[in-house]
Design a protein around this motif. Structure first.
Motif, PDB file in Angstrom:
ATOM      1  N   TYR A  85       0.800  -1.312  -0.022  1.00  0.00           N
ATOM      2  CA  TYR A  85      -0.139  -0.063  -0.065  1.00  0.00           C
ATOM      3  C   TYR A  85       0.706   1.237  -0.023  1.00  0.00           C
ATOM      4  O   TYR A  85       1.809   1.271   0.718  1.00  0.00           O
ATOM      5  N   TRP A  94      -3.133   0.482  -4.012  1.00  0.00           N
ATOM      6  CA  TRP A  94      -2.782  -0.852  -3.813  1.00  0.00           C
ATOM      7  C   TRP A  94      -1.828  -0.937  -4.894  1.00  0.00           C
ATOM      8  O   TRP A  94      -2.099  -0.907  -6.247  1.00  0.00           O
ATOM      9  N   ARG A 102      -0.990  -7.774   2.727  1.00  0.00           N
ATOM     10  CA  ARG A 102      -2.121  -7.095   2.330  1.00  0.00           C
ATOM     11  C   ARG A 102      -3.363  -7.459   2.998  1.00  0.00           C
ATOM     12  O   ARG A 102      -3.314  -8.763   3.624  1.00  0.00           O
TER      13      ARG A 102
END
Length: 218
Positions: A85, A94, A102
């Protein structure tokens, strides 16, 4: 630290009860944590212990979606992985090429929860989940119930999992999706298809998260 399980490629059909929308998603192989992030793991990475119900092996809870995202990046940096991120104030991007930790997408979450099954649950609820009828109104250590066929624990019950996705941006704006049901939920909320929403800055004592990773170079 986190034990990740490699999941095979496949297809999953999701649905939303409120809008009656149904959609299908094709998935590439990916990695998903065997269990939710524990309070010990969260403290080792962040130095913080936000949970309302303390216990080293209990899922971390009372963490916002933003807390979960920041943990993913911090854990990635700790393990010398490129963070997934990119954060700038209240905006987030992203990077799909990054191999760091994640949050799972909703499709990844439901596909993993079902583990090849088609019913509402991957086993008898009392055997696989902590929920209102058997949890004694409190959180429990992770992996205390039977896993699904892919070795994943607590996909239903104990804590809801934050997912990456916006719940329904046209109606609910920035609210993010939650999946799985929690320790205080009735049996009907602990089903593979059930969706819940929450504001990304909100913290709740029945909401945690589990880690995913993209298998790069696929």
């Amino acid at each position: 630290m986190t034990d990740l399980i490699a999941l095979p490629p496949g297809r999953v059909t999701l649905s939303d009860r409120r809008s009656q929308r149904v959609w299908t998603v094709d998935l590439q192989p990916y990695l998903l944590a065997r269990a939710p992030v524990t309070q010990r793991e969260y403290a080792e990475v962040t130095g913080e212990r936000p949970s309302a119900a303390a216990g080293e092996n209990r899922p971390v809870e009372s963490v916002s979606w933003w807390d979960a995202v920041r943990f993913c990046n911090a854990r990635s940096e700790q393990d010398d992985l490129e963070p997934t991120y990119r954060l700038a104030g209240d905006t987030i991007e992203w990077n799909p090429a990054a191999a760091g930790y994640r949050l799972p997408t909703e499709a990844e979450w439901e596909y993993a929860c079902r583990a090849g099954t088609s019913g509402p649950r991957y086993g008898p609820l009392d055997e696989i989940a902590w929920y209102r009828a058997n949890a004694g109104e409190h959180l429990h250590d992770v992996a205390g119930k039977q896993p699904n066929a892919w070795g994943l624990h607590d996909m239903l019950g104990n804590v809801w999992d934050w997912c990456w996705d916006l719940y329904d941006p046209e109606v609910y704006g920035t609210y993010r999706s939650l999946r799985g049901g929690g320790w205080f939920d009735e049996h009907w909320s602990c089903r593979a298809s059930v969706r819940r929403r929450s504001h990304p800055s909100l913290t709740l004592d029945d909401v945690g998260f589990r880690l995913a990773r993209t298998i790069t170079g696929w």
